[in-house]
Design an enzyme around this catalytic site. Structure first.
Site, PDB file in Angstrom:
ATOM      1  N   GLU A 318       2.839   3.019   4.942  1.00 15.96           N
ATOM      2  CA  GLU A 318       2.954   3.919   5.759  1.00 15.96           C
ATOM      3  C   GLU A 318       2.672   5.462   5.627  1.00 15.96           C
ATOM      4  OE1 GLU A 318       7.390   1.662   6.316  1.00 15.96           O
ATOM      5  OE2 GLU A 318       6.995   3.480   5.138  1.00 15.96           O
ATOM      6  N   PRO A 319       0.861   5.560   5.828  1.00 19.87           N
ATOM      7  CA  PRO A 319       0.965   6.817   5.925  1.00 19.87           C
ATOM      8  C   PRO A 319       1.499   7.955   6.850  1.00 19.87           C
ATOM      9  CG  PRO A 319      -1.187   5.353   6.121  1.00 19.87           C
ATOM     10  CD  PRO A 319       0.133   4.711   6.140  1.00 19.87           C
ATOM     11  N   CYS A 389      11.116  37.984   7.102  1.00 19.34           N
ATOM     12  CA  CYS A 389      12.325  39.070   6.509  1.00 19.34           C
ATOM     13  C   CYS A 389      12.275  37.727   5.299  1.00 19.34           C
ATOM     14  CB  CYS A 389      13.599  39.887   7.319  1.00 19.34           C
ATOM     15  SG  CYS A 389      12.626  40.789   8.601  1.00 19.34           S
TER      16      CYS A 389
HETATM   17  C1  LIG Z   1       7.958   9.829   4.584  1.00 21.15           C
HETATM   18  C2  LIG Z   1       7.926   8.688   3.856  1.00 21.15           C
HETATM   19  C3  LIG Z   1       6.305   8.188   4.088  1.00 21.15           C
HETATM   20  C4  LIG Z   1       4.647   9.165   4.540  1.00 21.15           C
HETATM   21  O1  LIG Z   1       5.047   9.818   3.487  1.00 21.15           O
HETATM   22  P1  LIG Z   1       3.548  10.824   3.516  1.00 21.15           P
HETATM   23  O2  LIG Z   1       3.487  11.756   2.403  1.00 21.15           O
HETATM   24  O3  LIG Z   1       3.488  11.756   4.658  1.00 21.15           O
HETATM   25  O4  LIG Z   1       2.272   9.702   3.484  1.00 21.15           O
HETATM   26  C5  LIG Z   1       6.584   6.603   4.449  1.00 21.15           C
HETATM   27  N1  LIG Z   1       7.483   6.056   4.590  1.00 21.15           N
HETATM   28  C6  LIG Z   1       8.936   6.451   4.072  1.00 21.15           C
HETATM   29  C7  LIG Z   1       9.783   5.310   3.977  1.00 21.15           C
HETATM   30  C8  LIG Z   1       8.749   8.000   4.200  1.00 21.15           C
HETATM   31  O5  LIG Z   1       9.966   8.499   4.596  1.00 21.15           O
END
Ligand SMILES: *Cc1c(COP(=O)(O)O)cnc(C)c1O
Length: 461
Positions: A318-319, A389
């Site tokens: 999940e990038p 600010c």
């Molecule tokens: C935030 C998140 C990601 C993505 O993280 P990156 O640092 O943007 O790659 C993937 N999976 C889950 C469950 C997340 O919470």
């Protein structure tokens, strides 16, 4: 104060090398991995992106503005999809989501993660196939879950016993059998070059592995037989450069997978190892390519499966940041330059913590360059600050800028595609900047600039 003295004075800030090692050419140079692929400095010294000159973009769209290199974004999508062939690549929509990006993600063959009703609405509005959407979150509301069920999202990552009961009940009533993953907290917290592995994990997400909650969650779902348990999920952190954290996470989660098989005779078909792959924000950062990541992660999963006599499950990752982060830079205009008692030069720009909260929130490091011209002036250590600010309103903590930086200069900050526009606020009633996509000599607004009318539209008192 001369630039090299400033460098010496600030040597204790952990900054990257003394000023006297910097030449004016260094300050003009664009270090390739920091910038979107089509960005270059042209003959007249100013930047261009997607074949369009920065001064034309600034004149047309104003500043501050985010400029998205569409070719770069598509290239990163393709790199991940081809490197992780055989796995599903979910783009983490929370890093930056709008309809145009959703369409790119779809066209490039990625899946999409959302973690709220709003993100789901954007994805559906853009026509993203619901069966390719994953739904995350530690507190999804009943109405969010209903929308996900009605839309037919591909999978829901369940995060608590309350949610399992709620979703089971809702699915039973609708006569549906949604696919779910169980989010497991494996006691690994990874960040950049370090990871911490503990037995227990003190955080709001997921089911604890060590305490047995993750095993109980999986068996509860199997017992009730309403939800379709597809696999386990683990996400260990963000801005990670080192895959050893994934190794510990995969080992622990696959041991749980083996435990479930031994107890219930069920071999789960999928495994999601989350996102968090690091990108370069400064010249100090040297992230791995998707190809290297894929090689290492596949190897880790295969060897842990072998140890546990498991079939290799279908992997997903999940990038977010690694897809969209480097594809964007923010363009500001310098408003004031202030030398404070010979300690530091503050360069103020026309945005700040409202368009990039990461410096204030995470002490994040960024880079910057004068974008509208090439300078022959000596390097000067500067701090780029915003117009809010709040004294913590810092965009770039330390950067060498040419000593002749002046009001009216355009200043570009790379690496702002992820968690900048998506975390932007209206603090001080500063309207949020637009996102402009540039490709093949043409530009188009994909998220328009907020106006004062937009701000006042909500103010109905
Ligand atoms: C935030 C998140 C990601 C993505 O993280 P990156 O640092 O943007 O790659 C993937 N999976 C889950 C469950 C997340 O919470």
């Amino acid at each position: 104060m001369r630039a090299h003295e400033a460098g010496a004075l600030h040597g204790d800030l952990g900054y990257r090398g003394p000023a006297w090692l910097r030449t004016p050419e260094d300050v003009n140079a664009l270090v390739p991995h920091l910038w979107p692929r089509t960005v270059r400095r042209t003959g007249n010294g100013s930047l261009e992106i997607g074949g369009v000159a920065i001064e034309d973009l600034a004149a047309e769209y104003g500043t501050p503005a985010y400029f998205l290199d569409e070719e770069d974004l598509r290239g990163r999508c393709r790199d991940f999809v081809s490197a992780f062939a055989g796995a599903d690549v979910y783009y983490a929509g929370k890093s930056f989501l709008c309809k145009a990006v959703v369409r790119v993600i779809e066209e490039e063959g990625l899946f999409l993660d959302v973690c709220s009703g709003g993100e789901l609405a954007v994805a559906l509005k853009a026509g993203f196939p619901p069966e390719r959407i994953g739904f995350h979150g530690n507190n999804k509301s009943v109405s969010e879950l209903s929308r996900a069920l009605d839309a037919g999202v591909g999978r829901i990552v369940v995060d608590s016993f309350d949610e399992i009961s709620r979703l089971t009940e809702m699915s039973r009533k609708r006569n549906k059998r949604p696919s779910v993953l169980v989010r497991v907290t494996v006691g690994v917290e990874a960040h950049t070059h370090e990871f911490i592995a503990t037995a227990h994990e003190d955080q709001k997400f997921g089911f604890s592995l060590a305490g047995g909650a993750a095993f109980q969650a999986a068996t509860k779902i199997l017992d009730e037989g309403v939800l379709d348990l597809r696999g386990l999920h683990s996400h260990i952190g963000s801005q990670i450069f080192d895959t050893s954290g994934f190794e510990v996470a995969a080992k622990r989660v696959l041991e749980l997978q083996a435990q479930i098989r031994d107890a219930r005779g069920v071999e789960l078909a999928e495994l999601d190892l989350g996102g968090g792959f690091g990108i370069a924000y400064t010249t100090q950062d040297d992230p791995s390519s998707p190809g290297d990541l894929a090689k290492r992660i596949n190897k880790i999963v295969e060897s842990e499966c072998e140890i546990n006599s498991l079939r290799v499950p279908r992997l997903s990752i999940e990038p977010g940041r690694a897809i969209v982060g480097p594809a964007v830079f923010t363009l500001y205009e310098v408003g004031t330059v202030k030398d404070v008692d010979g300690i530091r030069t503050y360069v103020s720009v026309d945005g700040g913590m409202s368009d990039n909260i990461r410096t204030a929130l995470y002490d994040a490091s960024y880079s910057a360059t004068v974008a509208g011209r090439r300078s022959v002036a000596e390097p000067m250590l500067a701090r780029v600050v915003g117009k809010h600010c709040e004294s913590g309103d810092i965009v770039v903590k330390d950067e060498f800028l040419p000593a002749d930086v002046q009001p009216g200069d355009l200043l570009a900050v790379p690496g702002t595609g992820a968690y900048c526009r998506s975390m932007a606020s209206n603090y001080n009633h500063v309207p949020r900047p637009p996102v402009v996509a540039v490709r093949d000599g043409a530009s188009r607004v994909i998220v328009r600039r907020e106006t004062e009318d937009d701000l006042l539209a909500l103010d109905v008192g």
